[in-house]
Design a protein around this motif. Sequence first.
Motif, PDB file in Angstrom:
ATOM      1  N   ARG A   1       7.886 -16.738  -6.911  1.00  0.00           N
ATOM      2  CA  ARG A   1       6.623 -17.276  -6.402  1.00  0.00           C
ATOM      3  C   ARG A   1       5.465 -16.665  -7.187  1.00  0.00           C
ATOM      4  O   ARG A   1       5.547 -15.512  -7.608  1.00  0.00           O
ATOM      5  CB  ARG A   1       6.438 -16.936  -4.933  1.00  0.00           C
ATOM      6  N   GLU A   2       4.396 -17.409  -7.323  1.00  0.00           N
ATOM      7  CA  GLU A   2       3.234 -16.859  -8.016  1.00  0.00           C
ATOM      8  C   GLU A   2       1.942 -17.201  -7.282  1.00  0.00           C
ATOM      9  O   GLU A   2       1.840 -18.206  -6.586  1.00  0.00           O
ATOM     10  CB  GLU A   2       3.156 -17.367  -9.451  1.00  0.00           C
ATOM     11  N   ILE A   3       0.986 -16.323  -7.440  1.00  0.00           N
ATOM     12  CA  ILE A   3      -0.376 -16.593  -6.978  1.00  0.00           C
ATOM     13  C   ILE A   3      -1.158 -17.012  -8.203  1.00  0.00           C
ATOM     14  O   ILE A   3      -1.402 -16.214  -9.115  1.00  0.00           O
ATOM     15  CB  ILE A   3      -1.004 -15.345  -6.335  1.00  0.00           C
ATOM     16  N   GLU A   4      -1.520 -18.282  -8.245  1.00  0.00           N
ATOM     17  CA  GLU A   4      -2.228 -18.801  -9.402  1.00  0.00           C
ATOM     18  C   GLU A   4      -3.605 -18.157  -9.532  1.00  0.00           C
ATOM     19  O   GLU A   4      -4.289 -17.907  -8.545  1.00  0.00           O
ATOM     20  CB  GLU A   4      -2.380 -20.326  -9.319  1.00  0.00           C
ATOM     21  N   GLY A   5      -3.994 -17.861 -10.765  1.00  0.00           N
ATOM     22  CA  GLY A   5      -5.330 -17.342 -11.027  1.00  0.00           C
ATOM     23  C   GLY A   5      -5.473 -15.849 -10.875  1.00  0.00           C
ATOM     24  O   GLY A   5      -6.565 -15.317 -11.055  1.00  0.00           O
ATOM     25  N   VAL A   6      -4.370 -15.141 -10.575  1.00  0.00           N
ATOM     26  CA  VAL A   6      -4.469 -13.697 -10.379  1.00  0.00           C
ATOM     27  C   VAL A   6      -4.414 -12.941 -11.701  1.00  0.00           C
ATOM     28  O   VAL A   6      -4.744 -11.765 -11.782  1.00  0.00           O
ATOM     29  CB  VAL A   6      -3.358 -13.210  -9.419  1.00  0.00           C
ATOM     30  N   GLY A   7      -3.988 -13.640 -12.779  1.00  0.00           N
ATOM     31  CA  GLY A   7      -3.974 -13.016 -14.092  1.00  0.00           C
ATOM     32  C   GLY A   7      -2.850 -12.021 -14.296  1.00  0.00           C
ATOM     33  O   GLY A   7      -2.997 -11.063 -15.062  1.00  0.00           O
ATOM     34  N   LEU A   8      -1.704 -12.239 -13.626  1.00  0.00           N
ATOM     35  CA  LEU A   8      -0.562 -11.340 -13.755  1.00  0.00           C
ATOM     36  C   LEU A   8       0.618 -12.074 -14.389  1.00  0.00           C
ATOM     37  O   LEU A   8       0.710 -13.298 -14.323  1.00  0.00           O
ATOM     38  CB  LEU A   8      -0.148 -10.809 -12.378  1.00  0.00           C
TER      39      LEU A   8
ATOM     40  N   GLY B   1       0.826  -1.206   0.000  1.00  0.00           N
ATOM     41  CA  GLY B   1       0.000   0.000   0.000  1.00  0.00           C
ATOM     42  C   GLY B   1       0.859   1.255   0.000  1.00  0.00           C
ATOM     43  O   GLY B   1       0.555   2.230  -0.711  1.00  0.00           O
ATOM     44  N   THR B   2       1.943   1.237   0.779  1.00  0.00           N
ATOM     45  CA  THR B   2       2.845   2.388   0.824  1.00  0.00           C
ATOM     46  C   THR B   2       3.564   2.561  -0.513  1.00  0.00           C
ATOM     47  O   THR B   2       3.676   3.680  -1.030  1.00  0.00           O
ATOM     48  CB  THR B   2       3.879   2.212   1.949  1.00  0.00           C
ATOM     49  N   LEU B   3       4.064   1.461  -1.087  1.00  0.00           N
ATOM     50  CA  LEU B   3       4.731   1.548  -2.385  1.00  0.00           C
ATOM     51  C   LEU B   3       3.787   2.101  -3.447  1.00  0.00           C
ATOM     52  O   LEU B   3       4.191   2.904  -4.295  1.00  0.00           O
ATOM     53  CB  LEU B   3       5.246   0.164  -2.803  1.00  0.00           C
ATOM     54  N   LYS B   4       2.537   1.699  -3.382  1.00  0.00           N
ATOM     55  CA  LYS B   4       1.542   2.164  -4.358  1.00  0.00           C
ATOM     56  C   LYS B   4       1.371   3.673  -4.289  1.00  0.00           C
ATOM     57  O   LYS B   4       1.148   4.328  -5.318  1.00  0.00           O
ATOM     58  CB  LYS B   4       0.216   1.450  -4.092  1.00  0.00           C
ATOM     59  N   GLU B   5       1.485   4.239  -3.095  1.00  0.00           N
ATOM     60  CA  GLU B   5       1.296   5.683  -2.918  1.00  0.00           C
ATOM     61  C   GLU B   5       2.363   6.508  -3.626  1.00  0.00           C
ATOM     62  O   GLU B   5       2.155   7.689  -3.899  1.00  0.00           O
ATOM     63  CB  GLU B   5       1.282   6.014  -1.421  1.00  0.00           C
ATOM     64  N   TYR B   6       3.509   5.898  -3.927  1.00  0.00           N
ATOM     65  CA  TYR B   6       4.563   6.608  -4.647  1.00  0.00           C
ATOM     66  C   TYR B   6       4.332   6.593  -6.162  1.00  0.00           C
ATOM     67  O   TYR B   6       5.155   7.081  -6.919  1.00  0.00           O
ATOM     68  CB  TYR B   6       5.929   5.996  -4.325  1.00  0.00           C
ATOM     69  N   ARG B   7       3.213   6.032  -6.582  1.00  0.00           N
ATOM     70  CA  ARG B   7       2.806   6.006  -7.980  1.00  0.00           C
ATOM     71  C   ARG B   7       3.894   5.431  -8.891  1.00  0.00           C
ATOM     72  O   ARG B   7       4.302   6.048  -9.889  1.00  0.00           O
ATOM     73  CB  ARG B   7       2.420   7.413  -8.460  1.00  0.00           C
ATOM     74  N   PRO B   8       4.403   4.220  -8.577  1.00  0.00           N
ATOM     75  CA  PRO B   8       5.409   3.622  -9.460  1.00  0.00           C
ATOM     76  C   PRO B   8       4.781   3.267 -10.800  1.00  0.00           C
ATOM     77  O   PRO B   8       3.575   3.055 -10.906  1.00  0.00           O
ATOM     78  CB  PRO B   8       5.830   2.358  -8.695  1.00  0.00           C
ATOM     79  N   ASP B   9       5.622   3.195 -11.822  1.00  0.00           N
ATOM     80  CA  ASP B   9       5.124   2.812 -13.140  1.00  0.00           C
ATOM     81  C   ASP B   9       4.714   1.340 -13.171  1.00  0.00           C
ATOM     82  O   ASP B   9       3.928   0.926 -14.022  1.00  0.00           O
ATOM     83  CB  ASP B   9       6.193   3.069 -14.203  1.00  0.00           C
ATOM     84  N   GLY B  10       5.271   0.549 -12.251  1.00  0.00           N
ATOM     85  CA  GLY B  10       4.934  -0.864 -12.183  1.00  0.00           C
ATOM     86  C   GLY B  10       5.579  -1.493 -10.968  1.00  0.00           C
ATOM     87  O   GLY B  10       6.351  -0.844 -10.255  1.00  0.00           O
ATOM     88  N   MET B  11       5.266  -2.780 -10.714  1.00  0.00           N
ATOM     89  CA  MET B  11       5.806  -3.484  -9.547  1.00  0.00           C
ATOM     90  C   MET B  11       6.287  -4.874  -9.926  1.00  0.00           C
ATOM     91  O   MET B  11       5.706  -5.537 -10.789  1.00  0.00           O
ATOM     92  CB  MET B  11       4.746  -3.632  -8.451  1.00  0.00           C
ATOM     93  N   ILE B  12       7.355  -5.307  -9.248  1.00  0.00           N
ATOM     94  CA  ILE B  12       7.827  -6.687  -9.302  1.00  0.00           C
ATOM     95  C   ILE B  12       7.667  -7.253  -7.901  1.00  0.00           C
ATOM     96  O   ILE B  12       8.187  -6.693  -6.938  1.00  0.00           O
ATOM     97  CB  ILE B  12       9.296  -6.762  -9.750  1.00  0.00           C
ATOM     98  N   LEU B  13       6.951  -8.360  -7.790  1.00  0.00           N
ATOM     99  CA  LEU B  13       6.590  -8.883  -6.464  1.00  0.00           C
ATOM    100  C   LEU B  13       6.926 -10.361  -6.315  1.00  0.00           C
ATOM    101  O   LEU B  13       6.728 -11.154  -7.234  1.00  0.00           O
ATOM    102  CB  LEU B  13       5.088  -8.712  -6.220  1.00  0.00           C
ATOM    103  N   CYS B  14       7.423 -10.705  -5.123  1.00  0.00           N
ATOM    104  CA  CYS B  14       7.500 -12.091  -4.687  1.00  0.00           C
ATOM    105  C   CYS B  14       6.607 -12.187  -3.460  1.00  0.00           C
ATOM    106  O   CYS B  14       6.963 -11.687  -2.386  1.00  0.00           O
ATOM    107  CB  CYS B  14       8.936 -12.481  -4.345  1.00  0.00           C
TER     108      CYS B  14
END
Length: 346
Positions: free
Chosen positions: A160-167, A122-135
Amino acid sequence: MSIEDVASRGERGRVTLQVIAERLEVSTATVSLALRDSPVVADATKSRVQTLAREMGYIYNRSAASLRTARTNMIAVGFHDITNPYFAEMLVAVEETAAEAGRTILLGTYAESLERQERVLGTLKEYRPDGMILCPAGGATVESLAHLTAARIPVVQISREIEGVGLDFVGSDDVYGVQLAIDHLVSYGHTRIAMIGGNDGTSTGRARHRGYEAALKRHGLPIDPALIYKDFGTRRTGLAGVQTVLDLPQPPTAAFCFNDLTAFGALLGLRHRGREAGVDFSIVGCDDVQEAAQWYPALTTVRNHHAEMGRRAAEMLMERIEHPELPPRRFLIEPELVVRASTVRI
């Protein structure tokens, strides 16, 4: 007004392009281009502008620029762990690839805590990044990332992935990697092979356990639940896990460890029992971090090419930023077995 006057009046943080332009008797457009190192501006003028800007304490207003361009040139990276050299080395590759494309990374970590992950992302999102890489953290679900997809932030999952999230996802073919390890141990004569580490809360845990069971079945070996020690991939897990399976009435002669950290713990656990990998027991890790080749004995492990994983994820994210209409992509990197000194024939 002199530079000293600007400083003495406490106005260093409010130096503008116009102030610099007036001092040098050029246009604000020229100053703007010079500060962005544009080839349109003569080198001599560019040098004068950049020197004065530094002296006057000019600070580039990235927020205002992002409002004009709808881009911040920042990529957010959310990892559950960077104390594990696997993710630290992966992060280096992400940062280098982003830097080559003129982008900066923002890093957030959250261990295996879903609550902390929610807060950090949520905090990272507030910095309005152009995109995110997540584990994602262990136990994360589609709902865990719903706020990011609702905000239309481009996201690439890594390792790692969350199946079915469509990312988008970049990772290793974990099932195949474990099969390489088991095939190697069986070729050395082992038939009682433990698996230490990994749990059902992560996609890598599930995949590597599937690979372990599939490989045993293919070799006609029974799956003994007593030989499976599930937990997160840490040195402590390896230390406790190998001693637990050694206490069995029919102990194993070899173990595949969920990752290299677990394997390092298992190597120490063997020594606590007066045993030695590569002499009277076999240990295979997974990841091939730099430390693996430096241990004694040097660790046999599955190389997952995590630096390439980091580069591919960064490249995929930048493609996603430019082309948001692309369908979700899933890229698996084929691992390879690196045989060193921690395995022995029996």
